[in-house]
Write a protein that holds these residues in place. Structure first.
Motif, PDB file in Angstrom:
ATOM      1  N   ARG A   1       1.031  -1.166  -0.024  1.00 56.03           N
ATOM      2  CA  ARG A   1       0.087  -0.003  -0.031  1.00 56.03           C
ATOM      3  C   ARG A   1       0.957   1.373   0.142  1.00 56.03           C
ATOM      4  O   ARG A   1       0.434   2.329  -0.116  1.00 56.03           O
ATOM      5  CB  ARG A   1      -0.828   0.134   1.276  1.00 56.03           C
ATOM      6  CG  ARG A   1      -1.864  -1.326   1.204  1.00 56.03           C
ATOM      7  CD  ARG A   1      -2.514  -1.313   2.512  1.00 56.03           C
ATOM      8  NE  ARG A   1      -1.799  -1.759   3.248  1.00 56.03           N
ATOM      9  CZ  ARG A   1      -1.993  -2.124   4.778  1.00 56.03           C
ATOM     10  NH1 ARG A   1      -3.165  -2.014   5.250  1.00 56.03           N
ATOM     11  NH2 ARG A   1      -0.877  -2.599   5.544  1.00 56.03           N
TER      12      ARG A   1
ATOM     13  N   TYR B   1      -5.653  -5.293  -1.979  1.00 58.79           N
ATOM     14  CA  TYR B   1      -5.266  -3.816  -1.410  1.00 58.79           C
ATOM     15  C   TYR B   1      -6.242  -2.933  -2.100  1.00 58.79           C
ATOM     16  O   TYR B   1      -6.356  -2.911  -3.349  1.00 58.79           O
ATOM     17  CB  TYR B   1      -3.802  -3.600  -1.595  1.00 58.79           C
ATOM     18  CG  TYR B   1      -2.780  -4.782  -0.846  1.00 58.79           C
ATOM     19  CD1 TYR B   1      -2.769  -4.235   0.453  1.00 58.79           C
ATOM     20  CD2 TYR B   1      -2.161  -5.827  -1.641  1.00 58.79           C
ATOM     21  CE1 TYR B   1      -1.716  -5.131   1.054  1.00 58.79           C
ATOM     22  CE2 TYR B   1      -1.377  -6.523  -0.739  1.00 58.79           C
ATOM     23  CZ  TYR B   1      -1.253  -6.363   0.677  1.00 58.79           C
ATOM     24  OH  TYR B   1      -0.287  -7.165   1.204  1.00 58.79           O
TER      25      TYR B   1
ATOM     26  N   LEU C   1      -6.604  -3.086   3.267  1.00 61.16           N
ATOM     27  CA  LEU C   1      -6.280  -4.498   3.071  1.00 61.16           C
ATOM     28  C   LEU C   1      -7.367  -5.341   3.591  1.00 61.16           C
ATOM     29  O   LEU C   1      -7.784  -5.185   4.662  1.00 61.16           O
ATOM     30  CB  LEU C   1      -4.922  -4.647   3.932  1.00 61.16           C
ATOM     31  CG  LEU C   1      -4.556  -6.147   4.119  1.00 61.16           C
ATOM     32  CD1 LEU C   1      -4.340  -6.767   2.610  1.00 61.16           C
ATOM     33  CD2 LEU C   1      -3.380  -6.346   4.830  1.00 61.16           C
TER      34      LEU C   1
END
Ligand code: ATP
Ligand code: MG
Length: 557
Positions: free
Chosen positions: A289, A472, A497
């Protein structure tokens, strides 16, 4: 590459410098400070600097700007090299450290003192700040400004020798305390820092040059012709020029500023990225991320897509905030062309085919890419027990639902049309299995007069392999995290997530090494993560197929 970059204002300056004979060749540099991992903003600078060198037949140096040893370390140095190489650039023999020049920088400082252009100042940091003045008021001269050259040389030598404690003295340029540009009000050139172990020079120095002094001289020593930096250095340019003009360096580089990349739904400041890592908000610098190069790589981005994104955003002097969708579309375009297709069921629901003919194939041949025959075909094991995705079945279908419903028909991708005859449930009422019948005439084709709207993907229940799939999403839920004075952590996306642990994939995927990318049909683009093993695969979602941001949040099981 887009035309904007071919003709950006920096290239126009270079063209003019070459045309008038000011330079015969071009030399640029990428100068990261090794105090964190590189991010997508750095990629913009890397693509610009290395790209210009490439296009003009010049060279680009990689130079670590390592004048702040307490925040820097070798892990960061190594990660930066890895990331620049991964992006596809090669600095060859031209790897430098600003600390390589500490001795020369010291010599140039002595030269400035001898020219009465620098002096040792005994004011504390606080006193120095208090006398700096403001944008509307001039500063006040330091009481130490008129020390003799001899005294300055002696004190500076003793500063180096370690005779004075931290903060007790600095070396300052003697420019003009009344200059309208505050950067020219006798800026500090050297500070005393005892007890730090520099990752390159160890404990050789207790005297460290400032960035503003080090950078122009390093550029000049390396023969950099065009020193490209971000706009916040525009006000420092007069000091840059002052440095290269007042010491006897072998060349006079020119600083040119461009606007930095800002990207929606993320943060780019190294201070904030460090905080995310140190507070455990993300799993590390390479958390998929993160906007870091290492994070993007682990997320499944290709170097080509990152470079393409940098070309598409272009280089200007205008402040900008780039939409995340632009980055996502660059990787989507690449993976649409190049990622083989695969079948993966993320939220499995068992389907038993009750009337599979004896001559039904044990394997079905599927194309690896719908538009690229060169990518070949593969065999999908087939049988009476399959998994489909829970989201492809609805007992009470919403309006317009085109997938499987009780009594309804759907095509299994590359295989038969099936009809749902029976829905089995557990005591809690959760659907556990569907009993379906196949229409034997429909294997791989659609007989005339048959209308089946939906096509769904599936995996053989006997042959499929288990996997964990990480979905994600954007790390922040607002375009400008920390805006309006908020703590940026208040803007974290709680659903950035989602981990699905019972996924079933077609068995061919078990052999794929980490970093292999696929399109999971109808689901998105995914990459094999190094956390997994062939027995327990882990995949990361790189990006959805279309911009379905939020779809999984809304429709999740
Ligand atoms: P910090 O976030 O700590 O202020 P930095 O991002 O400027 O640091 P550096 O290591 O000094 O980090 O950056 C190396 C080079 O990359 C510099 O030339 C800098 O101008 C450039 N750069 C950094 N961030 C961006 C960005 N967002 N867009 C374009 N270029 C950038
Ligand atoms: Mg910087």
């Amino acid at each position: 590459m887009t035309d904007t970059n071919r003709t950006n204002f920096i290239r126009q300056i270079i063209d003019a410098d070459l045309a008038c004979g000011k330079h015969q060749s071009v030399c640029t540099r990428f100068p990261p400070e090794p105090n964190g991992y590189l991010h997508i903003g750095h990629a913009k600078s890397i693509v610009l600097n290395f790209g210009i060198a490439e296009d003009y037949g010049g060279v680009c140096n990689l130079r670590f700007d390592d004048t702040n040893p307490h925040k820097e370390n070798v892990e960061f140095v190594e990660s930066i090299k890895t990331d620049v190489r991964w992006l596809g650039y090669d600095w060859g023999e031209r790897l430098y450290f600003a600390s390589d020049y500490f001795e020369q920088l010291y010599g140039f400082a002595v030269e400035l003192i001898q020219k009465d252009l620098a002096y040792v100042c005994d004011l504390s940091a606080e006193e120095t700040r208090a006398r700096r003045g403001t944008l509307t008021e001039p500063g006040q001269d330091s009481p130490y400004r008129n020390r003799s050259v001899e005294e300055n040389l002696d004190l500076f030598r003793r500063m180096r020798a370690g005779e004075f404690p931290d903060g007790s003295r600095t070396l300052r340029a003697k420019i003009d305390m009344a200059a309208p540009n505050i950067n020219l009000r006798d800026p500090v050139l050297y500070r005393i820092r005892h007890g730090v172990i520099h990752h390159q020079t160890g404990n050789a120095w207790c005297l460290y040059p400032t960035y503003d002094y080090t950078h122009p001289i390093s550029d000049a020593l390396e023969g950099i012709t065009h020193s490209l930096c971000t706009l916040e250095f525009e006000d420092h340019r007069p000091l840059y020029d002052w440095c290269v003009h007042n010491v006897s360096v072998p060349s006079k580089p020119r600083q040119i500023e461009f606007s930095r990349l800002n990207l929606e739904y993320t943060v780019m400041s190294k201070r904030l990225l460090t905080q995310l890592v140190e507070e455990g908000i993300v799993a590390g610098w390479d958390d998929p991320r993160m906007p870091t190069i290492a994070g993007l790589r682990r997320r499944g981005f290709t170097p080509g897509a990152v470079r393409e994104f940098c070309e598409r955003i272009g280089v200007t002097k205008a402040d900008n905030l780039v939409e995340m969708g632009m980055l996502e579309s660059a990787i989507r375009d690449d993976l649409d062309r190049n990622a083989p297709r695969a079948m993966a069921v993320l939220q499995p629901l068992k389907v038993v085919l009750t009337n599979l003919p004896d001559d039904a194939p044990a394997q079905i041949t599927a194309q690896n890419h719908p538009k690229r025959e060169d990518m070949g075909t593969r065999a999908l094991p087939f049988g009476a027990e399959l998994y489909i995705d829970r989201q492809d079945f609805a007992e009470d279908p919403p309006k317009g639902f085109k997938r499987l419903v009780p009594g309804g028909e759907v095509r299994l991708r590359n295989a038969y049309v099936i009809r749902c005859d029976e829905v089995l449930k557990d005591d809690a009422g959760t659907v556990t299995e569907l009993r379906c019948s196949v229409d034997p005439k429909t294997l791989g084709r659609n007989p005339e007069g048959r209308k089946v709207k939906g096509v769904i993907h599936w995996v053989s229940a006997t042959h499929g392999v288990a996997a964990t799939v990480r979905l994600y999403d954007r790390l922040f839920s607002v375009p400008q995290p920390g805006g309006a004075g908020r703590d940026f952590r208040a803007d974290l996306n709680p659903a950035s997530l989602r981990t699905l642990t019972d996924c079933v994939l077609e068995p061919a995927l078990a052999a794929a090494p980490p970093g292999t990318r696929y399109q999971f049909e109808r689901e998105g683009y995914f990459v094999v993560d190094a956390d997994g093993t062939p027995e327990a695969l882990v995949f990361n979602r790189t990006v959805t197929l279309r911009d379905t941001w939020g779809k999984r949040q809304a429709g999740g099981a």
